[in-house]
Design an enzyme around this catalytic site. Structure first.
Site, PDB file in Angstrom:
ATOM      1  N   HIS A  75      33.775 -25.051  55.599  1.00 34.74           N
ATOM      2  CA  HIS A  75      32.345 -25.367  55.698  1.00 34.74           C
ATOM      3  C   HIS A  75      31.490 -24.130  55.399  1.00 34.74           C
ATOM      4  CE1 HIS A  75      33.829 -28.414  58.945  1.00 34.74           C
ATOM      5  NE2 HIS A  75      34.118 -28.816  57.726  1.00 34.74           N
ATOM      6  N   HIS A 106      45.923 -30.286  53.384  1.00 33.11           N
ATOM      7  CA  HIS A 106      45.245 -31.549  53.130  1.00 33.11           C
ATOM      8  C   HIS A 106      45.759 -32.208  51.837  1.00 33.11           C
ATOM      9  CE1 HIS A 106      42.501 -29.619  55.949  1.00 33.11           C
ATOM     10  NE2 HIS A 106      41.877 -30.764  56.128  1.00 33.11           N
ATOM     11  N   HIS A 137      41.987 -37.812  65.454  1.00 36.11           N
ATOM     12  CA  HIS A 137      41.684 -37.406  64.078  1.00 36.11           C
ATOM     13  C   HIS A 137      42.438 -38.336  63.131  1.00 36.11           C
ATOM     14  CE1 HIS A 137      41.659 -35.029  60.370  1.00 36.11           C
ATOM     15  NE2 HIS A 137      40.648 -34.348  60.885  1.00 36.11           N
ATOM     16  N   ARG A 154      30.764 -29.533  64.782  1.00 36.55           N
ATOM     17  CA  ARG A 154      31.520 -30.111  65.892  1.00 36.55           C
ATOM     18  C   ARG A 154      30.710 -29.983  67.181  1.00 36.55           C
ATOM     19  NH1 ARG A 154      33.790 -31.296  61.826  1.00 36.55           N
ATOM     20  NH2 ARG A 154      36.008 -31.134  61.334  1.00 36.55           N
TER      21      ARG A 154
END
Length: 227
Positions: free
Chosen positions: A73, A165, A139, A41
């Site tokens: 990540h 998600h 987003h 980011r």
């Protein structure tokens, strides 16, 4: 971009929305955890973070932990940390790469209203003061980034993130660009942040050159709405 990024950040932190400034709000004997974006980011942490830390100068360095909100990540490398935060910050403070897969580093803090288990970084949960920093942009299913997303999925365990998600949540018509209220993904993210508590927040907006265009600080949800 703003003509004086540093001045704008400092002004926002010292004149927060619906909150006391850090110098008045937090005691010297408290532990502090600061959630910051990872290398994926373009958050201008190298500009913002030293100014925030300067407002926490009354708290000993060894009581402050900077948590890299990696989500799921990979860990940020030492070289990337130097570039993101600056070598002075890296050399002075404890830096922890969050791992969604390290169960020993997580703690269970309950469930969302929709039954999603909340597993979060243990350092974050156990710190006296929790500060979220991020940048806000549209987003494609969570409405907008920044704000409560710096808690979950930023500092969440894998099981929590996968349920945030899920196909059911992402498939909802309100799970889309620009919608936060009534967006089941963002509602769940906000529920996690509300349950675990965030004591202070700094959100910025940036342009395509990654320059700060606006900055807000104070109460998490008020700041996120403003940004």
């Amino acid at each position: 971009g703003l003509p004086d990024e540093r001045g704008a950040v400092l002004n926002a932190i010292r004149n927060p929305v619906d909150a006391l400034p850090p110098r008045r709000a937090f005691r010297h004997d408290q532990t502090v955890a600061i959630s910051v974006c990872d290398v994926t980011r373009p958050m201008p942490s190298r500009t913002m973070l030293p100014l925030l830390l300067g407002e926490l100068v009354h708290i000993p360095d060894d009581q402050i932990t900077i948590l890299i909100a990696t989500g799921t990540h990979r860990a940020t490398t030492p070289e990337e940390l130097d570039a993101m935060l600056g070598p002075d910050v890296v050399g002075r403070y404890r830096i922890v790469n969050h791992s969604a897969f390290d169960e020993a580093s997580l703690t269970h803090v309950g469930e969302t209203a929709d039954g999603i288990p909340i597993w979060l970084n243990r350092v974050w949960v156990e710190s006296d003061v929790k500060i979220a920093t991020g940048f806000v942009e549209p987003h494609f299913f969570a409405g907008f980034s920044g704000g409560p997303k710096m808690v979950a999925p930023g500092l969440a365990g894998f099981d929590t993130t996968m349920k945030l998600h899920s196909a059911r949540l992402i498939g909802d018509p309100n799970s889309t660009w620009g919608i936060t209220e009534g967006n089941p993904v963002h509602d769940a993210i906000r529920d996690v942040a509300r349950q675990t508590g965030v004591d202070f927040s700094v959100d910025v907006t940036i342009n395509r050159d990654h320059k700060i265009t606006s900055v807000y600080a104070g109460e998490l949800f008020a700041v996120h709405r403003a940004a």
